[in-house]
Design an enzyme around this catalytic site. Structure first.
Site, short mmCIF file in Angstrom:
data_model
loop_
_atom_site.label_atom_id
_atom_site.label_comp_id
_atom_site.label_asym_id
_atom_site.label_seq_id
_atom_site.Cartn_x
_atom_site.Cartn_y
_atom_site.Cartn_z
CB SER A 121 -1.22 0.23 1.17
OG SER A 121 -1.64 0.97 1.23
CG ASP A 146 -2.27 4.16 -1.39
OD1 ASP A 146 -3.04 3.77 -1.85
OD2 ASP A 146 -2.50 3.87 -0.59
CG ASP A 204 -2.28 -0.60 -2.50
OD1 ASP A 204 -2.45 0.84 -1.46
OD2 ASP A 204 -3.07 -1.79 -1.86
CG ASP A 260 -5.17 1.06 0.02
OD1 ASP A 260 -4.76 2.10 -0.10
OD2 ASP A 260 -5.67 -0.03 0.34
#
Length: 450
Positions: A93, A231, A233, A235
């Site tokens: 992440s 960010d 990834d 999410d």
């Protein structure tokens, strides 16, 4: 020993996260589940290696593997619901490029619940894996999820725009979706850091204000209506209004909470314990109620409380679309909200102002539980006459009679303790924050000297 934290498994490559671990997690998922598994990854330099190890583990149990390869986490969750019985995402992440990790999804797109993660840990530590016969091992099938996912978001949002939008992809996987989604909506899109690079050369991947403050200047120079940052990834979502002002994460949550409660004529909104009082104010005024839940469990809160909306800072869940965190739906609906109700700078004026401060204190993992407990007990003693409520989920959240609150909690992904304070005035906030932060810092030093 626990492998899973508040956001799956996450840690530094070779120290905690290794190909061997990825393979064992794959073997555990294939033992726990059956059928098809959709596997994806973010753009980190180690993600291909870990994805291939994960696939090997899944195949060894007889699961059929669908390889989505490079993909944002929300698209992987959506694809899992459409195509598979389980989903696995290789990602850390917003963590630094040295880190990586694993998130596991159910066939309905929900992240694994805590009890399911504990089940995987038991399988891994016992070594009691299912082993497929030679004729049960299936070939890997490559699948393309992103185009269908973009169309699904477009259909759900159902809105065309002519706004001018600045997008900062953090050199992450969101760059494969957001610019194209926004353009399909009709927006004029200007992008920065929108090529995928696991070194994150443009900026640190976490979309905190200090990492993306430069976007405010770009907004003013380019004359855009909205800026969006993500960010690694994809999410998370952070936004700036048309004047270049950063819209803090609680205000974004409050805007959507208000929207959903007004649309439903009431209802329950679930938010994590590190969210602020402005959310309570707008939800209660609109006739709804707020329930706070542990970090990393919005999907559980939706199910438990039949929530119409769920959120953590930077992470919003739109249950009508799916029970996963989905910033692409958020950005689409935010544009719709602006087009229908006016500039974002005007919309946020409807949200009451509270002053928040947060910071981290470095703390070795083995001391975190003791430090959090001792610090919270000390703060509670000092504020005993002012306390309205104490929540002991994911740490300690001490709510006071004047709407102020303090949160002391262990990070679920890093060797840190999070300290947060919010109050109706800056002076009150600073007093509460300094008390909590200095208390935690002192107790960490005492623990390390033992």
């Amino acid at each position: 020993m626990r492998l899973f934290g508040t956001a799956g498994i996450r840690g530094t490559l070779w120290e905690k996260v290794t190909p061997e671990l990825a393979m064992k997690v794959g073997m555990a998922v294939g033992t726990y589940k059956s059928g098809k598994a959709l596997v994806g990854r973010d753009g980190r330099t180690s993600s291909v290696m870990l994805k291939n190890a994960m696939i090997s583990g899944l195949l060894s149990t007889g699961m059929e593997v669908l390889d989505a390869d490079l993909i944002p986490t929300p698209a992987l969750a959506w694809g899992t619901r459409k195509l598979a019985d389980a989903g696995v995402m290789i990602t850390a992440s917003h963590n630094p490029p040295t880190d990586n990790g694993v998130k596991v999804f159910n066939g309905d797109g929900t992240e694994f619940y805590v009890e399911q993660e504990r089940g995987l840990e038991e399988i891994i530590f016992s070594g009691n894996f299912r082993k497929a016969r030679w004729d049960e091992i299936k070939p890997v099938r490559n699948v393309e999820v992103i185009p269908d996912y973009i169309n699904a978001v477009l259909d759900f949002v159902g809105h065309e725009t002519n706004l001018k939008v600045l997008y900062d992809g953090a050199n992450g996987a969101g760059s494969l979706v957001a610019p194209y989604l926004l353009r399909e909506m009709g927006a004029k899109v200007l992008s920065v850091n929108a090529h995928v690079d696991g070194h994150f050369p443009g900026r640190k991947p976490e979309p905190r204000y200090e990492n993306i403050a430069y976007l405010g200047k770009l907004v003013r120079e380019l004359g855009v209506d909205l800026a969006i940052a993500q960010d690694g990834d994809a999410d998370r979502i952070a936004v700036f209004d048309e004047k270049g002002n950063y819209v803090d994460e609680d205000t974004v949550i409050a805007l959507f909470a208000k929207l959903y409660v007004e649309e439903h004529g009431g209802g329950t909104v679930v938010v994590s314990i590190d969210t602020g009082s402005r959310i309570d104010a707008v939800v209660e005024r609109a006739g709804g109620r707020v329930v706070r839940i542990p970090l990393g469990q919005p999907h559980d809160g939706i199910k438990r409380y039949k929530a119409i909306f769920a959120a953590e800072p930077w992470k919003l869940v739109h249950p009508k679309f799916g029970p996963w965190i989905d910033p692409f739906v958020t950005m689409g609906l935010l544009i719709k909200l602006i087009d229908e109700n006016g500039p974002l700078s005007e919309l946020v004026k409807e949200i009451p102002t509270y002053y928040l401060k947060k910071a981290n204190v470095l703390c070795p993992d083995e001391y975190k539980a003791e430090v959090v407990r001792r610090a919270a007990e000390e703060v509670e003693r000092k504020l005993s006459s002012e306390i309205k409520e104490v929540l002991t989920i994911s740490g300690f959240r001490i709510a006071l009679n004047d709407g102020s609150w303090i949160l002391i909690r262990p990070s679920g992904t890093e060797p840190k303790i999070r300290v947060v304070a919010e109050a109706p005035t800056e002076k009150r906030r600073d007093e509460l924050f300094e008390m909590a932060y200095s208390t935690v810092s002192r107790i960490v030093k005492e623990a390390e000297k033992k």
